[in-house]
Design an enzyme around this catalytic site. Structure first.
Site, PDB file in Angstrom:
ATOM      1  N   LYS A  24     -22.554  47.725 -39.212  1.00 34.74           N
ATOM      2  CA  LYS A  24     -21.726  48.728 -39.896  1.00 34.74           C
ATOM      3  C   LYS A  24     -21.279  48.227 -41.259  1.00 34.74           C
ATOM      4  CE  LYS A  24     -20.103  51.791 -36.334  1.00 34.74           C
ATOM      5  NZ  LYS A  24     -18.973  52.350 -35.623  1.00 34.74           N
ATOM      6  N   LYS A  82     -32.709  52.872 -31.663  1.00 37.68           N
ATOM      7  CA  LYS A  82     -31.817  53.607 -30.756  1.00 37.68           C
ATOM      8  C   LYS A  82     -31.611  55.035 -31.252  1.00 37.68           C
ATOM      9  CE  LYS A  82     -27.260  53.245 -31.053  1.00 37.68           C
ATOM     10  NZ  LYS A  82     -25.828  52.938 -30.926  1.00 37.68           N
ATOM     11  N   LYS A  86     -26.080  58.926 -32.773  1.00 38.65           N
ATOM     12  CA  LYS A  86     -25.396  60.213 -32.938  1.00 38.65           C
ATOM     13  C   LYS A  86     -25.171  60.591 -34.383  1.00 38.65           C
ATOM     14  CE  LYS A  86     -21.345  59.433 -30.639  1.00 38.65           C
ATOM     15  NZ  LYS A  86     -20.223  58.702 -31.206  1.00 38.65           N
TER      16      LYS A  86
HETATM   17  P1  TYM Z   1     -20.519  55.520 -28.819  1.00 39.74           P
HETATM   18  O1  TYM Z   1     -19.635  56.649 -29.174  1.00 39.74           O
HETATM   19  O2  TYM Z   1     -21.375  54.944 -29.883  1.00 39.74           O
HETATM   20  O3  TYM Z   1     -21.466  55.903 -27.623  1.00 39.74           O
HETATM   21  C1  TYM Z   1     -20.969  56.465 -26.426  1.00 39.74           C
HETATM   22  C2  TYM Z   1     -21.722  55.944 -25.221  1.00 39.74           C
HETATM   23  O4  TYM Z   1     -23.100  56.280 -25.285  1.00 39.74           O
HETATM   24  C3  TYM Z   1     -23.900  55.102 -25.167  1.00 39.74           C
HETATM   25  N1  TYM Z   1     -25.081  55.280 -26.030  1.00 39.74           N
HETATM   26  C4  TYM Z   1     -26.337  55.283 -25.606  1.00 39.74           C
HETATM   27  N2  TYM Z   1     -26.888  55.111 -24.383  1.00 39.74           N
HETATM   28  C5  TYM Z   1     -28.231  55.179 -24.291  1.00 39.74           C
HETATM   29  N3  TYM Z   1     -29.039  55.408 -25.346  1.00 39.74           N
HETATM   30  C6  TYM Z   1     -28.553  55.583 -26.588  1.00 39.74           C
HETATM   31  N4  TYM Z   1     -29.369  55.825 -27.594  1.00 39.74           N
HETATM   32  C7  TYM Z   1     -27.141  55.533 -26.754  1.00 39.74           C
HETATM   33  N5  TYM Z   1     -26.316  55.653 -27.827  1.00 39.74           N
HETATM   34  C8  TYM Z   1     -25.075  55.483 -27.366  1.00 39.74           C
HETATM   35  C9  TYM Z   1     -23.009  53.975 -25.645  1.00 39.74           C
HETATM   36  O5  TYM Z   1     -23.429  52.725 -25.119  1.00 39.74           O
HETATM   37  C10 TYM Z   1     -21.667  54.412 -25.089  1.00 39.74           C
HETATM   38  O6  TYM Z   1     -21.553  54.065 -23.731  1.00 39.74           O
HETATM   39  N6  TYM Z   1     -17.214  51.806 -28.868  1.00 39.74           N
HETATM   40  C11 TYM Z   1     -17.758  52.873 -28.042  1.00 39.74           C
HETATM   41  C12 TYM Z   1     -16.719  53.876 -27.588  1.00 39.74           C
HETATM   42  C13 TYM Z   1     -15.569  53.264 -26.873  1.00 39.74           C
HETATM   43  C14 TYM Z   1     -15.585  52.750 -25.545  1.00 39.74           C
HETATM   44  C15 TYM Z   1     -14.245  52.274 -25.303  1.00 39.74           C
HETATM   45  C16 TYM Z   1     -16.562  52.649 -24.567  1.00 39.74           C
HETATM   46  C17 TYM Z   1     -14.311  53.111 -27.371  1.00 39.74           C
HETATM   47  N7  TYM Z   1     -13.519  52.522 -26.426  1.00 39.74           N
HETATM   48  C18 TYM Z   1     -13.915  51.701 -24.107  1.00 39.74           C
HETATM   49  C19 TYM Z   1     -16.215  52.050 -23.359  1.00 39.74           C
HETATM   50  C20 TYM Z   1     -14.906  51.582 -23.129  1.00 39.74           C
HETATM   51  C21 TYM Z   1     -18.795  53.615 -28.869  1.00 39.74           C
HETATM   52  O7  TYM Z   1     -18.761  53.600 -30.070  1.00 39.74           O
HETATM   53  O8  TYM Z   1     -19.642  54.348 -28.143  1.00 39.74           O
END
Ligand code: TYM
Length: 331
Positions: A113, A195, A198
């Site tokens: 990032k 990957k 989003k």
């Molecule tokens: P974020 O918002 O980037 O993604 C949300 C969840 O989706 C999973 N993910 C994926 N899984 C499979 N294939 C992909 N291409 C893919 N892209 C994303 C991520 O692994 C995630 O589980 N920091 C975290 C959000 C967060 C969080 C937390 C998660 C904040 N506090 C506490 C768990 C516990 C994040 O940015 O996820």
């Protein structure tokens, strides 16, 4: 709460993709009945990147509606906005004092990032994993269902918890990551080595869970494959086809064997069509429910309010304990 606690969340940036659905939400749905689950919209995390306030507010509420539309049930699980429970940032401050700058600078996501937003490498970006640790530790979480990209953040959360527990006696449950066997990393439809993200600027690379059927079908028809003609699972040599197989099997309930048997030599066009159709079919009820929910903002805000109240009750208990342990004067 008697059952083990599950915590997870999504940042309200870009769109909720089928990657997020397969890697995270579909596991949340499976865990909902057997655990006490808490699912947050990580709206403080996403402030590490510049957001347009009016759009941001709308998007966060839209993500919340998508949680419910996917089948997360506010009567079984706690659904809320991270920013509604002030204890997250309160715990983050204390945990900051038990986390080393070097540990944060080594985080892969920070490095990525920082490279992407070189003009805005703010403190929040560096401190992001500590807020995530606070999210998880605040609720005495045992399991955190996430995609593989969050594994490193889980490891640092465990390190911080163990460090604190060793200094002050057991205070936090040390959480474990719950990563699905398959679909823990869904890849971009355009660049199958990367990957599915989003916030990918190429709209053909990802599919939203509330996307129109026509658009979904077009994106699968355009998905990058390879120059062979055989549908076979081989992630190293056939990353595009293998990724589509994962999507079809997770969204359409077909095993790899079955997919190879049915589509193996029928050519890529019919295989891609089947992938698109399976995704459209799976997402149809979600989209319908989402459209309905977005017409009832008051309901959404009420669910969020109730969720925050429940979350706060648990969070307060942990904070009292933490404050006592570190030697703050009681109120
Ligand atoms: P974020 O918002 O980037 O993604 C949300 C969840 O989706 C999973 N993910 C994926 N899984 C499979 N294939 C992909 N291409 C893919 N892209 C994303 C991520 O692994 C995630 O589980 N920091 C975290 C959000 C967060 C969080 C937390 C998660 C904040 N506090 C506490 C768990 C516990 C994040 O940015 O996820």
């Amino acid at each position: 709460m008697d059952k083990k606690i599950i915590y997870s969340g999504i940042q309200p940036t870009g769109i909720i993709t089928i990657g997020n659905y397969i890697g995270a939400i579909s596991n949340w749905l499976k865990l909902q009945d057997d655990y006490d689950c808490i699912f947050g919209i990580a709206d403080l995390h996403a402030l590490t990147v510049r957001q347009v306030p009016a759009e941001y507010r709308k998007r966060a509420l839209s993500f919340f509606a998508q949680y419910i539309a996917c089948g997360l049930d506010h009567e079984k699980s706690i659904l809320y906005f991270q920013s509604h429970v002030a204890e997250h940032t309160e715990l983050q401050w204390i945990l900051n004092c038990f986390t080393y700058i070097g540990e944060m600078q080594r985080m892969t996501q920070f490095k990525d990032k920082a490279a992407k937003h070189a003009d805005n490498i703010n403190m929040g970006l560096l401190d992001y994993p500590v807020l995530m640790a606070a999210d998880i530790l605040l609720y005495q979480t045992s399991l955190v269902p996430v995609g593989i990209d969050q594994k490193q953040h889980l490891e640092i959360t465990r390190d911080i918890a163990v460090r604190f527990n060793n200094l002050y006696s057991p205070t936090f449950t040390v959480p474990e990551a719950y990563i699905g066997e398959r679909g823990a990393k869904v890849f971009s439809l355009q660049q199958p080595g990367q990957k599915m993200s989003k916030s990918d600027p190429d709209p053909n690379a990802s599919v939203s869970i509330i996307e129109e059927p026509d658009s979904i079908m077009k994106k699968f028809a355009r998905a990058v494959t390879d120059s062979e003609t055989v549908v076979r699972y081989d992630p190293e040599n056939k990353p595009g086809i293998s990724n589509l197989m994962v999507i079809l099997s997770e969204m359409g309930g077909m095993s790899f064997d079955e997919i190879e048997r049915v589509y193996g030599d029928k050519g890529y066009a019919s295989f891609k069509k089947a992938c698109g159709e399976a995704v459209v079919e799976r997402l149809k009820p979600i989209k319908e429910e989402y459209d309905r929910l977005m017409g009832d903002k008051e309901y959404l805000l009420n669910v969020a309010k109730e969720g925050a109240e429940k979350a706060r009750r648990i969070a307060r208990r942990t904070m009292q304990k933490v404050k006592r342990k570190v030697g703050l004067v009681e109120q």
